[in-house]
Design a protein around this motif. Structure first.
Motif, PDB file in Angstrom:
ATOM      1  N   SER A  56     -40.122 -54.583  70.978  1.00 19.09           N
ATOM      2  CA  SER A  56     -40.999 -55.678  71.418  1.00 19.09           C
ATOM      3  C   SER A  56     -41.782 -56.296  70.254  1.00 19.09           C
ATOM      4  O   SER A  56     -42.497 -57.279  70.446  1.00 19.09           O
ATOM      5  CB  SER A  56     -41.980 -55.183  72.484  1.00 19.09           C
ATOM      6  OG  SER A  56     -42.907 -54.261  71.913  1.00 19.09           O
ATOM      7  N   TRP A  57     -41.639 -55.722  69.059  1.00 20.01           N
ATOM      8  CA  TRP A  57     -42.343 -56.259  67.889  1.00 20.01           C
ATOM      9  C   TRP A  57     -41.911 -57.704  67.674  1.00 20.01           C
ATOM     10  O   TRP A  57     -40.719 -58.026  67.632  1.00 20.01           O
ATOM     11  CB  TRP A  57     -42.014 -55.403  66.664  1.00 20.01           C
ATOM     12  CG  TRP A  57     -42.651 -55.849  65.378  1.00 20.01           C
ATOM     13  CD1 TRP A  57     -43.973 -56.063  65.140  1.00 20.01           C
ATOM     14  CD2 TRP A  57     -41.977 -56.092  64.141  1.00 20.01           C
ATOM     15  NE1 TRP A  57     -44.160 -56.425  63.822  1.00 20.01           N
ATOM     16  CE2 TRP A  57     -42.954 -56.455  63.191  1.00 20.01           C
ATOM     17  CE3 TRP A  57     -40.642 -56.042  63.742  1.00 20.01           C
ATOM     18  CZ2 TRP A  57     -42.649 -56.765  61.870  1.00 20.01           C
ATOM     19  CZ3 TRP A  57     -40.341 -56.339  62.426  1.00 20.01           C
ATOM     20  CH2 TRP A  57     -41.329 -56.697  61.502  1.00 20.01           C
ATOM     21  N   SER A  58     -42.882 -58.599  67.527  1.00 24.19           N
ATOM     22  CA  SER A  58     -42.580 -60.028  67.362  1.00 24.19           C
ATOM     23  C   SER A  58     -42.001 -60.354  65.997  1.00 24.19           C
ATOM     24  O   SER A  58     -41.396 -61.405  65.815  1.00 24.19           O
ATOM     25  CB  SER A  58     -43.834 -60.860  67.608  1.00 24.19           C
ATOM     26  OG  SER A  58     -44.865 -60.471  66.722  1.00 24.19           O
TER      27      SER A  58
ATOM     28  N   VAL B 151     -37.100 -65.337  59.639  1.00 23.66           N
ATOM     29  CA  VAL B 151     -37.785 -64.486  60.617  1.00 23.66           C
ATOM     30  C   VAL B 151     -37.093 -63.138  60.591  1.00 23.66           C
ATOM     31  O   VAL B 151     -35.868 -63.056  60.691  1.00 23.66           O
ATOM     32  CB  VAL B 151     -37.741 -65.085  62.041  1.00 23.66           C
ATOM     33  CG1 VAL B 151     -38.289 -64.094  63.059  1.00 23.66           C
ATOM     34  CG2 VAL B 151     -38.518 -66.391  62.100  1.00 23.66           C
ATOM     35  N   THR B 152     -37.887 -62.088  60.429  1.00 23.32           N
ATOM     36  CA  THR B 152     -37.380 -60.724  60.433  1.00 23.32           C
ATOM     37  C   THR B 152     -37.991 -60.004  61.626  1.00 23.32           C
ATOM     38  O   THR B 152     -39.198 -60.084  61.845  1.00 23.32           O
ATOM     39  CB  THR B 152     -37.762 -59.988  59.132  1.00 23.32           C
ATOM     40  OG1 THR B 152     -37.272 -60.742  58.019  1.00 23.32           O
ATOM     41  CG2 THR B 152     -37.189 -58.587  59.098  1.00 23.32           C
ATOM     42  N   ARG B 153     -37.144 -59.331  62.407  1.00 26.80           N
ATOM     43  CA  ARG B 153     -37.615 -58.580  63.571  1.00 26.80           C
ATOM     44  C   ARG B 153     -36.681 -57.407  63.800  1.00 26.80           C
ATOM     45  O   ARG B 153     -35.623 -57.317  63.173  1.00 26.80           O
ATOM     46  CB  ARG B 153     -37.704 -59.474  64.803  1.00 26.80           C
ATOM     47  CG  ARG B 153     -36.409 -60.126  65.202  1.00 26.80           C
ATOM     48  CD  ARG B 153     -36.636 -61.211  66.269  1.00 26.80           C
ATOM     49  NE  ARG B 153     -35.428 -61.969  66.495  1.00 26.80           N
ATOM     50  CZ  ARG B 153     -34.547 -61.723  67.453  1.00 26.80           C
ATOM     51  NH1 ARG B 153     -34.742 -60.727  68.289  1.00 26.80           N
ATOM     52  NH2 ARG B 153     -33.472 -62.470  67.587  1.00 26.80           N
ATOM     53  N   LEU B 154     -37.089 -56.523  64.687  1.00 19.44           N
ATOM     54  CA  LEU B 154     -36.249 -55.381  65.046  1.00 19.44           C
ATOM     55  C   LEU B 154     -35.271 -55.789  66.123  1.00 19.44           C
ATOM     56  O   LEU B 154     -35.582 -56.597  67.006  1.00 19.44           O
ATOM     57  CB  LEU B 154     -37.116 -54.222  65.549  1.00 19.44           C
ATOM     58  CG  LEU B 154     -37.971 -53.537  64.490  1.00 19.44           C
ATOM     59  CD1 LEU B 154     -38.921 -52.545  65.148  1.00 19.44           C
ATOM     60  CD2 LEU B 154     -37.100 -52.842  63.459  1.00 19.44           C
ATOM     61  N   GLY B 155     -34.076 -55.216  66.038  1.00 22.47           N
ATOM     62  CA  GLY B 155     -33.072 -55.474  67.053  1.00 22.47           C
ATOM     63  C   GLY B 155     -33.321 -54.621  68.285  1.00 22.47           C
ATOM     64  O   GLY B 155     -34.299 -53.880  68.376  1.00 22.47           O
TER      65      GLY B 155
ATOM     66  N   HIS C  62     -32.182 -51.259  63.877  1.00 24.71           N
ATOM     67  CA  HIS C  62     -31.724 -52.180  62.843  1.00 24.71           C
ATOM     68  C   HIS C  62     -32.650 -53.400  62.797  1.00 24.71           C
ATOM     69  O   HIS C  62     -33.411 -53.647  63.730  1.00 24.71           O
ATOM     70  CB  HIS C  62     -30.277 -52.619  63.107  1.00 24.71           C
ATOM     71  CG  HIS C  62     -30.114 -53.379  64.389  1.00 24.71           C
ATOM     72  ND1 HIS C  62     -30.052 -52.753  65.620  1.00 24.71           N
ATOM     73  CD2 HIS C  62     -30.001 -54.708  64.636  1.00 24.71           C
ATOM     74  CE1 HIS C  62     -29.916 -53.670  66.569  1.00 24.71           C
ATOM     75  NE2 HIS C  62     -29.877 -54.856  66.006  1.00 24.71           N
ATOM     76  N   LEU C  63     -32.579 -54.109  61.696  1.00 25.50           N
ATOM     77  CA  LEU C  63     -33.322 -55.352  61.543  1.00 25.50           C
ATOM     78  C   LEU C  63     -32.424 -56.535  61.873  1.00 25.50           C
ATOM     79  O   LEU C  63     -31.225 -56.511  61.584  1.00 25.50           O
ATOM     80  CB  LEU C  63     -33.813 -55.530  60.104  1.00 25.50           C
ATOM     81  CG  LEU C  63     -34.945 -54.647  59.629  1.00 25.50           C
ATOM     82  CD1 LEU C  63     -35.203 -54.884  58.133  1.00 25.50           C
ATOM     83  CD2 LEU C  63     -36.209 -54.897  60.419  1.00 25.50           C
ATOM     84  N   LEU C  64     -32.996 -57.564  62.428  1.00 25.88           N
ATOM     85  CA  LEU C  64     -32.340 -58.854  62.569  1.00 25.88           C
ATOM     86  C   LEU C  64     -33.068 -59.822  61.653  1.00 25.88           C
ATOM     87  O   LEU C  64     -34.285 -59.989  61.763  1.00 25.88           O
ATOM     88  CB  LEU C  64     -32.405 -59.358  64.014  1.00 25.88           C
ATOM     89  CG  LEU C  64     -31.531 -58.620  65.005  1.00 25.88           C
ATOM     90  CD1 LEU C  64     -31.753 -59.169  66.410  1.00 25.88           C
ATOM     91  CD2 LEU C  64     -30.060 -58.724  64.632  1.00 25.88           C
TER      92      LEU C  64
ATOM     93  N   VAL D  53     -28.570 -68.697  60.062  1.00 20.42           N
ATOM     94  CA  VAL D  53     -27.642 -67.582  59.854  1.00 20.42           C
ATOM     95  C   VAL D  53     -28.392 -66.323  60.242  1.00 20.42           C
ATOM     96  O   VAL D  53     -29.557 -66.141  59.857  1.00 20.42           O
ATOM     97  CB  VAL D  53     -27.180 -67.503  58.373  1.00 20.42           C
ATOM     98  CG1 VAL D  53     -26.362 -66.252  58.138  1.00 20.42           C
ATOM     99  CG2 VAL D  53     -26.413 -68.750  57.982  1.00 20.42           C
ATOM    100  N   THR D  54     -27.742 -65.441  61.002  1.00 15.24           N
ATOM    101  CA  THR D  54     -28.360 -64.184  61.418  1.00 15.24           C
ATOM    102  C   THR D  54     -27.620 -63.022  60.777  1.00 15.24           C
ATOM    103  O   THR D  54     -26.391 -62.967  60.827  1.00 15.24           O
ATOM    104  CB  THR D  54     -28.341 -64.041  62.954  1.00 15.24           C
ATOM    105  OG1 THR D  54     -29.030 -65.153  63.536  1.00 15.24           O
ATOM    106  CG2 THR D  54     -29.030 -62.751  63.396  1.00 15.24           C
ATOM    107  N   GLN D  55     -28.390 -62.121  60.166  1.00 18.53           N
ATOM    108  CA  GLN D  55     -27.836 -60.904  59.567  1.00 18.53           C
ATOM    109  C   GLN D  55     -28.403 -59.698  60.283  1.00 18.53           C
ATOM    110  O   GLN D  55     -29.573 -59.691  60.674  1.00 18.53           O
ATOM    111  CB  GLN D  55     -28.183 -60.805  58.083  1.00 18.53           C
ATOM    112  CG  GLN D  55     -27.603 -61.913  57.237  1.00 18.53           C
ATOM    113  CD  GLN D  55     -28.061 -61.778  55.803  1.00 18.53           C
ATOM    114  OE1 GLN D  55     -29.235 -61.560  55.532  1.00 18.53           O
ATOM    115  NE2 GLN D  55     -27.120 -61.896  54.875  1.00 18.53           N
TER     116      GLN D  55
END
Length: 151
Positions: free
Chosen positions: A89-91, A125-129, A134-136, A147-149
């Motif tokens: 839920s981390w923004s 934007v970096t957030r948790l998947g 994992h990070l998105l 682009v999403t990694q």
């Protein structure tokens, strides 16, 4: 480089999340370039006004002098740790890169301040998947869009 409005028009969903990250908290961090070429990190506040991302600072501050000499900058949203429970839920956090363009005195607020609109070259934007193992990392530029990694 594009204005905030042009970014929002190009990617409404990502820009809405970035806007939320920058308006949920008042204080953020801006990186500028000192006269000797080394980086300077300073606290800053941002304003979204009439399709523009605006920075204001007291006249004569070192960061204002930096931007008047070399307009390149990066802005990092206020960041908090992911919650212990429900980390998914981390923004997340947002980072913007671009350049600062001076605005006329008093155009966005008090006339005894230096005001700049930000032209964007990149947004991240970096957030948790989900699950939060994992990070998105979503990055956007005017040339290639989003682009999403996954890392």
């Amino acid at each position: 480089m594009v204005s905030w409005r042009e970014f929002a028009d190009a990617d409404a969903e990502l820009s809405a999340r970035v806007l939320e990250l920058f308006t949920s908290y008042k204080h953020h961090t801006v990186a500028t370039i000192r006269r000797d070429g080394s980086p300077r990190i300073s606290g800053t506040e941002v304003v979204f006004e009439e399709g523009e991302l605006i920075l204001g600072m007291m006249t004569g501050t070192r960061r204002a002098e930096d931007l008047l000499r070399d307009p390149r900058l990066a802005i990092h949203s206020h960041s908090v740790d992911p919650p212990e429970e429900g980390q998914g839920s981390w923004s997340g956090e947002a980072k913007l890169s671009g350049r600062a363009v001076p605005r006329p005195a008093g155009a966005s607020g008090p006339s005894d301040a230096d005001w700049f609109r930000v032209e964007l070259s990149a947004v991240v934007v970096t957030r948790l998947g989900d699950p939060a193992d994992h990070l998105l990392i979503e990055s956007w530029t005017p040339e290639r869009g989003r682009v999403t990694q996954r890392r």
